[in-house]
Design an enzyme around this catalytic site. Structure first.
Site, PDB file in Angstrom:
ATOM      1  N   LYS A   7     -56.650 -62.765  -5.991  1.00 36.99           N
ATOM      2  CA  LYS A   7     -56.169 -62.763  -4.603  1.00 36.99           C
ATOM      3  C   LYS A   7     -56.321 -61.376  -3.992  1.00 36.99           C
ATOM      4  O   LYS A   7     -56.812 -61.226  -2.868  1.00 36.99           O
ATOM      5  CB  LYS A   7     -54.689 -63.181  -4.561  1.00 36.99           C
ATOM      6  CG  LYS A   7     -54.029 -62.925  -3.216  1.00 36.99           C
ATOM      7  CD  LYS A   7     -52.567 -63.308  -3.195  1.00 36.99           C
ATOM      8  CE  LYS A   7     -51.616 -62.227  -3.609  1.00 36.99           C
ATOM      9  NZ  LYS A   7     -51.392 -61.164  -2.624  1.00 36.99           N
ATOM     10  N   ASN A   8     -55.917 -60.356  -4.732  1.00 32.41           N
ATOM     11  CA  ASN A   8     -55.889 -59.008  -4.161  1.00 32.41           C
ATOM     12  C   ASN A   8     -57.274 -58.388  -3.992  1.00 32.41           C
ATOM     13  O   ASN A   8     -57.393 -57.311  -3.400  1.00 32.41           O
ATOM     14  CB  ASN A   8     -55.001 -58.081  -5.010  1.00 32.41           C
ATOM     15  CG  ASN A   8     -53.530 -58.395  -4.822  1.00 32.41           C
ATOM     16  OD1 ASN A   8     -53.171 -59.264  -4.025  1.00 32.41           O
ATOM     17  ND2 ASN A   8     -52.679 -57.688  -5.554  1.00 32.41           N
ATOM     18  N   CYS A  26     -44.095 -59.734   1.208  1.00 31.21           N
ATOM     19  CA  CYS A  26     -42.946 -59.890   0.315  1.00 31.21           C
ATOM     20  C   CYS A  26     -41.893 -58.832   0.625  1.00 31.21           C
ATOM     21  O   CYS A  26     -42.221 -57.667   0.856  1.00 31.21           O
ATOM     22  CB  CYS A  26     -43.381 -59.707  -1.133  1.00 31.21           C
ATOM     23  SG  CYS A  26     -44.217 -61.123  -1.843  1.00 31.21           S
ATOM     24  N   ARG A  63     -42.039 -50.721   2.489  1.00 33.95           N
ATOM     25  CA  ARG A  63     -43.486 -50.850   2.658  1.00 33.95           C
ATOM     26  C   ARG A  63     -43.980 -50.348   4.023  1.00 33.95           C
ATOM     27  O   ARG A  63     -44.474 -51.109   4.860  1.00 33.95           O
ATOM     28  CB  ARG A  63     -43.930 -52.294   2.407  1.00 33.95           C
ATOM     29  CG  ARG A  63     -43.554 -52.760   1.025  1.00 33.95           C
ATOM     30  CD  ARG A  63     -44.041 -54.141   0.721  1.00 33.95           C
ATOM     31  NE  ARG A  63     -45.348 -54.163   0.098  1.00 33.95           N
ATOM     32  CZ  ARG A  63     -45.949 -55.287  -0.294  1.00 33.95           C
ATOM     33  NH1 ARG A  63     -45.381 -56.432  -0.116  1.00 33.95           N
ATOM     34  NH2 ARG A  63     -47.127 -55.231  -0.871  1.00 33.95           N
ATOM     35  N   ASP A  76     -47.029 -55.614 -10.333  1.00 32.22           N
ATOM     36  CA  ASP A  76     -47.122 -57.068 -10.134  1.00 32.22           C
ATOM     37  C   ASP A  76     -46.912 -57.859 -11.428  1.00 32.22           C
ATOM     38  O   ASP A  76     -46.900 -59.089 -11.398  1.00 32.22           O
ATOM     39  CB  ASP A  76     -48.484 -57.436  -9.528  1.00 32.22           C
ATOM     40  CG  ASP A  76     -48.562 -57.079  -8.050  1.00 32.22           C
ATOM     41  OD1 ASP A  76     -47.538 -56.676  -7.472  1.00 32.22           O
ATOM     42  OD2 ASP A  76     -49.662 -57.188  -7.472  1.00 32.22           O
ATOM     43  N   ARG A  91     -48.754 -68.831  -2.479  1.00 35.68           N
ATOM     44  CA  ARG A  91     -49.472 -67.708  -1.859  1.00 35.68           C
ATOM     45  C   ARG A  91     -50.414 -67.056  -2.866  1.00 35.68           C
ATOM     46  O   ARG A  91     -51.449 -66.527  -2.490  1.00 35.68           O
ATOM     47  CB  ARG A  91     -48.473 -66.650  -1.363  1.00 35.68           C
ATOM     48  CG  ARG A  91     -47.666 -67.070  -0.147  1.00 35.68           C
ATOM     49  CD  ARG A  91     -46.843 -65.905   0.359  1.00 35.68           C
ATOM     50  NE  ARG A  91     -47.628 -64.683   0.296  1.00 35.68           N
ATOM     51  CZ  ARG A  91     -47.145 -63.474   0.025  1.00 35.68           C
ATOM     52  NH1 ARG A  91     -45.858 -63.308  -0.164  1.00 35.68           N
ATOM     53  NH2 ARG A  91     -47.930 -62.427  -0.028  1.00 35.68           N
TER      54      ARG A  91
END
Ligand code: UD1
Length: 430
Positions: A22-23, A126, A131, A317, A409
């Site tokens: 995903k990233n 999230c 952030r 993560d 997600r």
């Protein structure tokens, strides 16, 4: 709202295909904004975040096509997609679209570089800390952009003739700021040096994609990237790397339940620190020709201390999943989260399984127990959610994980992949 219901206690045995990361897929998709030619991405995972970014890119004028499965490809193969930004028709990324996914803020780099202006809503994502976006804004200003904050939007304008190369030293390592400034610099006039960049494998995937599109980048895979700006980029075909977080998650699930699982397509070098730590907990890991084998047959789980760090350190993560594993270790372990200040929301939920975890500041102390008991729990963010699923797989009795939209997600066909390896797990609608 959908829930996941599972009954713990089964060992995991079989093969799990690892999806595209995903990233990596998200910034690769964003890179399509840099050229008026088609960018073809292979192995794109089917995820809610990918869908959401498709909406954002379409709003900027990107034509998106999903190609059918090719002969011989099984259902584990990712999507082959074309992203074609012939014209940028809108340089605004609106609040409704950006607020649900932080990475969509990264469009600001390519939009500024190619269209010389961008109006992008401040991001969401999230809720794992504040952030901020200060590093992005600092970097873009160094490239000559004028930036204002107006009613929740970052309004950025490049100087006449486009962004100008600069020497930028990031005071802190940031994955998102690295992607954004790297993309912006490819079309800037002159040379840009980015120091103290993130060197996650996903950054390398994007940098290599940009090179395939005609960018001139040196230092790929190191802390200093040097980019010689070019006038235009062209199309390319690029593979999304396998998801190292999904790999680590399933490795920890197998460590927790016991069994023998082949993580098909996984690349050990993308998560070596995490694998070294897993090996110290007593798991047997073997790199085979077509993936990574994870085995734990009857041995206990040893406690190991961990600190999260930017790559090549232990990934934040995987912190929640590792904590789940440590709740069943034979002793006391300490986990220090150094990347995000509020990434312990899974602690209260893991406690529902009977886990013994104390948090003081950045450090969680986990006292292992021989067994966990199934419980009703609530998913709070993407990676935390999956830590509850793997705890449930090892716990006695039934577990129900509520609010699983977070899981969709970032994890493709999670229940399917696990049930094919013997887990008793299902999605309950409504
Ligand atoms: C990316 C990953 C996310 C992962 C994180 C850290 C994607 C889509 N997301 O998120 O899964 O958990 O890297 O590996 O790839 N920071 C600032 N100012 C800024 C930007 C960041 O202070 O302008 C701080 C953040 O608050 C955080 C730290 O820097 O404390 C690292 O964040 P960053 O690497 O930017 O994470 P993301 O790119 O958002």
């Amino acid at each position: 709202m959908d829930r996941i219901r599972l009954v713990g206690g089964n060992e995991l045995r079989g093969e799990i295909p690892i999806s595209g990361a995903k990233n990596a897929a998200l910034p690769l998709m964003i890179a399509s904004l840099l050229t008026d030619e088609p960018l073809v991405l292979q192995n794109v995972p089917r995820l809610a975040d990918v869908k959401q970014l498709e909406r954002i890119l379409e709003n900027h004028g990107v034509d998106i096509a999903v190609h059918g499965r090719r002969r011989g490809e099984d259902d584990g193969a990712g999507q082959r997609m074309t992203f074609h930004a012939a014209d940028i028709v809108d340089t605004t990324a609106p609040y409704e679209l950006v607020s649900v996914m932080r990475a969509s803020f990264w469009v600001i780099g390519p939009l500024l570089a190619r269209a010389h202006e961008a109006r992008v809503s401040l991001p969401g994502g999230c809720a794992i800390g504040t952030r901020p976006v200060d590093l992005f804004l600092y970097g873009l200003k160094e490239l000559g952009a004028q930036i204002e904050i107006d009613e929740g939007y970052v309004v950025a304008k490049a100087p006449k003739g486009g962004l100008i190369g600069a020497h930028i030293v990031f005071p802190k390592v940031s994955v998102g700021a690295t992607h954004t400034l790297l993309m912006a610099a490819t079309l800037a006039r002159g040379v840009t040096v980015l120091e103290n960049v993130a060197m996650e494998p996903e950054i390398t995937n994007v940098a290599e994609c940009l090179v395939a599109m005609g960018a001139k980048i040196s230092g790929i895979g190191t802390r200093i990237l040097t980019i010689e700006g070019v006038e235009r980029l062209h199309g390319a075909t690029v593979d999304v790397i396998p998801d190292r977080i999904e790999t680590g998650t399933f490795a920890m699930a197998a460590a927790m339940t016991g069994g023998d699982v082949l993580l098909r397509g996984a690349r050990a070098e993308h998560l070596q620190t995490a694998l070294d730590i897993l090996a110290r907990t007593g798991v047997e890991l073997t790199q085979e020709a077509n993936g990574l084998r994870v085995r734990r047959n009857g041995n206990g789980i040893q406690p190991v201390d961990v600190e999260t760090d930017p790559f090549p350190g232990f990934p934040t993560d995987l912190q929640a999943q590792f904590m789940a594993l440590m709740t069943m270790s034979s002793g006391v372990s300490s986990i220090r989260e150094t990347i995000f200040e509020n990434r312990y929301m899974h602690v209260a939920e893991l406690a529902r399984f009977g886990a013994d975890i104390r948090v003081e500041g950045q450090v969680a102390t986990v006292t292992g127990k021989p067994t966990l008991k199934g419980a009703q729990v609530m998913a709070t963010d993407l990676r935390a959610s999956v830590s509850l699923v793997i705890a449930g797989l090892a716990a006695h009795g039934e577990t129900v994980v509520n609010r699983i939209y977070h899981l969709d997600r970032g994890f493709e066909r999670l229940e399917d992949k696990l049930s094919r390896c013997g887990a008793e797990i299902e999605r309950v609608a409504g």
